[in-house]
Design a protein around this motif. Structure first.
Motif, PDB file in Angstrom:
ATOM      1  N   PRO A 199       0.816  -1.215   0.000  1.00  0.00           N
ATOM      2  CA  PRO A 199       0.000   0.000   0.000  1.00  0.00           C
ATOM      3  C   PRO A 199       0.851   1.268   0.000  1.00  0.00           C
ATOM      4  CG  PRO A 199      -0.839  -1.581   1.597  1.00  0.00           C
ATOM      5  CD  PRO A 199       0.478  -2.117   1.120  1.00  0.00           C
ATOM      6  N   GLY A 200       0.606   2.111  -0.969  1.00  0.00           N
ATOM      7  CA  GLY A 200       1.252   3.419  -1.019  1.00  0.00           C
ATOM      8  C   GLY A 200       2.614   3.440  -1.669  1.00  0.00           C
ATOM      9  N   HIS A 203       2.702   4.731  -5.488  1.00  0.00           N
ATOM     10  CA  HIS A 203       2.398   6.162  -5.588  1.00  0.00           C
ATOM     11  C   HIS A 203       3.547   7.002  -5.041  1.00  0.00           C
ATOM     12  CE1 HIS A 203      -1.595   5.270  -6.927  1.00  0.00           C
ATOM     13  NE2 HIS A 203      -1.917   4.626  -5.816  1.00  0.00           N
ATOM     14  N   THR A 207       5.757   9.824  -7.250  1.00  0.00           N
ATOM     15  CA  THR A 207       5.962  11.183  -6.757  1.00  0.00           C
ATOM     16  C   THR A 207       7.447  11.496  -6.630  1.00  0.00           C
ATOM     17  OG1 THR A 207       3.889  11.055  -5.522  1.00  0.00           O
ATOM     18  CG2 THR A 207       5.417  12.807  -4.910  1.00  0.00           C
ATOM     19  N   ARG A 264       0.774  13.038   4.643  1.00  0.00           N
ATOM     20  CA  ARG A 264       0.166  13.118   3.321  1.00  0.00           C
ATOM     21  C   ARG A 264      -0.176  14.562   2.965  1.00  0.00           C
ATOM     22  NH1 ARG A 264      -5.074   9.586   1.878  1.00  0.00           N
ATOM     23  NH2 ARG A 264      -6.006  10.966   3.453  1.00  0.00           N
ATOM     24  N   ILE A 268       1.332  16.637  -0.250  1.00  0.00           N
ATOM     25  CA  ILE A 268       0.452  17.233  -1.256  1.00  0.00           C
ATOM     26  C   ILE A 268       0.669  18.739  -1.332  1.00  0.00           C
ATOM     27  CG2 ILE A 268      -1.956  17.702  -1.860  1.00  0.00           C
ATOM     28  CD1 ILE A 268      -2.669  15.001  -0.564  1.00  0.00           C
ATOM     29  N   TRP A 365       0.366  17.609 -11.221  1.00  0.00           N
ATOM     30  CA  TRP A 365      -0.262  16.291 -11.349  1.00  0.00           C
ATOM     31  C   TRP A 365       0.236  15.350 -10.259  1.00  0.00           C
ATOM     32  CZ3 TRP A 365       2.447  11.742 -12.281  1.00  0.00           C
ATOM     33  CH2 TRP A 365       1.661  10.594 -12.439  1.00  0.00           C
ATOM     34  N   ALA A 369      -2.000  13.499  -7.479  1.00  0.00           N
ATOM     35  CA  ALA A 369      -1.955  12.039  -7.395  1.00  0.00           C
ATOM     36  C   ALA A 369      -1.564  11.570  -6.003  1.00  0.00           C
ATOM     37  CB  ALA A 369      -0.980  11.486  -8.434  1.00  0.00           C
ATOM     38  N   ARG A 371      -2.748  12.325  -3.346  1.00  0.00           N
ATOM     39  CA  ARG A 371      -3.926  12.133  -2.496  1.00  0.00           C
ATOM     40  C   ARG A 371      -4.284  10.652  -2.360  1.00  0.00           C
ATOM     41  NH1 ARG A 371      -8.652  15.553  -4.949  1.00  0.00           N
ATOM     42  NH2 ARG A 371      -7.942  14.364  -6.780  1.00  0.00           N
ATOM     43  N   ARG A 372      -3.765   9.822  -3.271  1.00  0.00           N
ATOM     44  CA  ARG A 372      -4.078   8.394  -3.231  1.00  0.00           C
ATOM     45  C   ARG A 372      -3.171   7.620  -2.291  1.00  0.00           C
ATOM     46  NH1 ARG A 372      -4.580   6.383  -9.359  1.00  0.00           N
ATOM     47  NH2 ARG A 372      -5.396   4.561  -8.264  1.00  0.00           N
ATOM     48  N   LEU A 373      -2.197   8.307  -1.710  1.00  0.00           N
ATOM     49  CA  LEU A 373      -1.350   7.654  -0.716  1.00  0.00           C
ATOM     50  C   LEU A 373      -2.174   7.336   0.533  1.00  0.00           C
ATOM     51  CD1 LEU A 373       1.834   9.843  -1.129  1.00  0.00           C
ATOM     52  CD2 LEU A 373       1.770   7.373  -1.420  1.00  0.00           C
ATOM     53  N   PRO A 374      -1.792   6.311   1.283  1.00  0.00           N
ATOM     54  CA  PRO A 374      -2.539   5.972   2.495  1.00  0.00           C
ATOM     55  C   PRO A 374      -2.565   7.128   3.479  1.00  0.00           C
ATOM     56  CG  PRO A 374      -1.000   4.228   1.925  1.00  0.00           C
ATOM     57  CD  PRO A 374      -0.677   5.374   1.039  1.00  0.00           C
TER      58      PRO A 374
END
Length: 377
Positions: A199-200, A203, A207, A264, A268, A365, A369, A371-374
């Motif tokens: 998970p994560g 992504h 980044t 997170r 971001i 971008w 993107a 934002r999809r990290l855990p």
């Protein structure tokens, strides 16, 4: 000891790489061969990073660090003994890239494996701060050791690099070793595909690649932008220093920032802020306004690398963190090779401003993107 090892690795690398170019100029090497010399350093991370990460997981970080330092010493000796020929420079460049790889993989795996849960942001922030300090010190040493002439005394620099690399072997031997995970703690499928499913991790990898490529593009195209807009080289140098100091500051206080804002949200916000600053940079503006824009850009780009390291370290289980760090290194080097060229092609006819604008869009971008990290633990 680890931070000293990080500083030393970057000092040697950022002394030898420019000095290799100076020696090539002394030898009247054609411009096309300068690209080959630069690529010789990047070959090792692309081909050997994953095996090096596996070795760090299996044999321990200290052994890999010692091996890397010995290769840095071999590279320094090769530059001194065989640097009067193009093949000698290429071979020494490959040794330098391989030695740098071993040291960096060992350092990052050691940070990942010896830091408790919740402390990776601070640890990787201090680690990348030390690396930035070494990168800044390298050119200073070239000026100190090479004399005041346009082309420095490359032989003297290569000789002193041998001494510094030998010190690195001692530092490597003094590094601590992280505890080895028990057999039952190891992942049953220790390969790249299984890591990317964590998970994560994927992504964070994307980044990291975009942020590092944006940093390289800034270093290359900001001087070109200054030329287009009539800024002096001294002004551009000052702006680059401002950007670098802002990046170092954000890394030094990364742990506090992460705890105050959330990991997170920090990633971001910093990436989007860097994107906005990148989009503003090509616009004509007075220096007093451009300087704070570069502060924001440096802050945002400085946060991205250690935070993604931290995320990948916590996403990977014990026994696979060396491979996770090496996977990130492969992704970063690939992005450094491909993305600047792609941005240049897309911005053909638009000049340096177009490249920076497209890079800013890419950073934006990447920030969205993220934002999809855990969510933070």
């Amino acid at each position: 000891m680890l931070l000293a090892h990080s500083v030393g690795t970057q000092v040697i690398t950022f002394v030898l790489r420019p000095t290799m170019s100076y020696r090539a100029i002394e030898l009247d090497v054609p411009a096309a061969w300068l690209g080959v010399l630069g690529a010789s350093f990047a070959i090792a991370p692309l081909l050997l990073a994953l095996p090096a990460g596996h070795a760090a997981d299996r044999y321990g970080e200290r052994r890999i660090a010692v091996t890397g330092a010995m290769l840095l010493t071999a590279a320094s000796v090769a530059f001194l003994a065989f640097g009067h020929t193009i093949p000698g420079l290429v071979a020494a460049g490959i040794l330098l890239g391989t030695g740098h790889l071993g040291c960096v993989i060992a350092q990052q795996a050691l940070v990942a494996n010896t830091t408790g849960l919740g402390g990776h942001d601070t640890a990787f922030g201090r680690y990348t701060f030390a690396a930035s300090l070494g990168q800044a010190a390298g050119p200073v040493l070239i000026a100190a050791l090479g004399g005041e002439q346009a082309i420095p005394d490359t032989g003297r620099i290569f000789l002193w690099s041998c001494v510094l690399a030998a010190v690195m072997i001692v530092l490597s031997a003094l590094l601590s070793r992280s505890p080895r995970p028990d057999a039952q703690d190891r992942d049953g499928t220790p390969n790249v595909r299984s890591l990317l499913r964590r998970p994560g991790l994927a992504h964070a990898l994307v980044t990291s690649c975009v942020v590092l490529a944006a940093l390289d593009i800034t270093l290359v195209y900001l001087p070109a932008l200054g030329t287009e807009q009539g800024l002096t080289s001294g002004t551009i140098g000052l702006l680059l220093i401002i950007r670098g100091v802002a990046s170092m500051g954000s890394r030094f206080f990364l742990g506090r920032l992460s705890r105050a804002i959330g990991r997170r949200r920090l990633l971001i916000s910093s990436t989007v802020a860097a994107a906005a600053a990148m989009l503003l940079t090509p616009l004509p503006m007075p220096l007093w306004l451009l300087a704070p824009v570069l502060v924001v850009l440096g802050y945002g780009l400085g946060v991205g690398q250690p935070l993604t390291m931290s995320w990948m370290a916590e996403s990977a289980p014990p026994g696979l963190r060396g491979r996770a760090m090496s996977l990130r290194l492969v992704g970063n080097r690939t992005a450094q090779l491909l993305l600047p060229g792609a941005a240049g092609l897309m911005a053909a006819g638009m000049g340096a401003a177009g490249v920076l604008l497209i890079t800013g869009v890419g950073l934006g971008w990447a920030g969205v993107a993220a934002r999809r990290l855990p969510a933070d633990a």
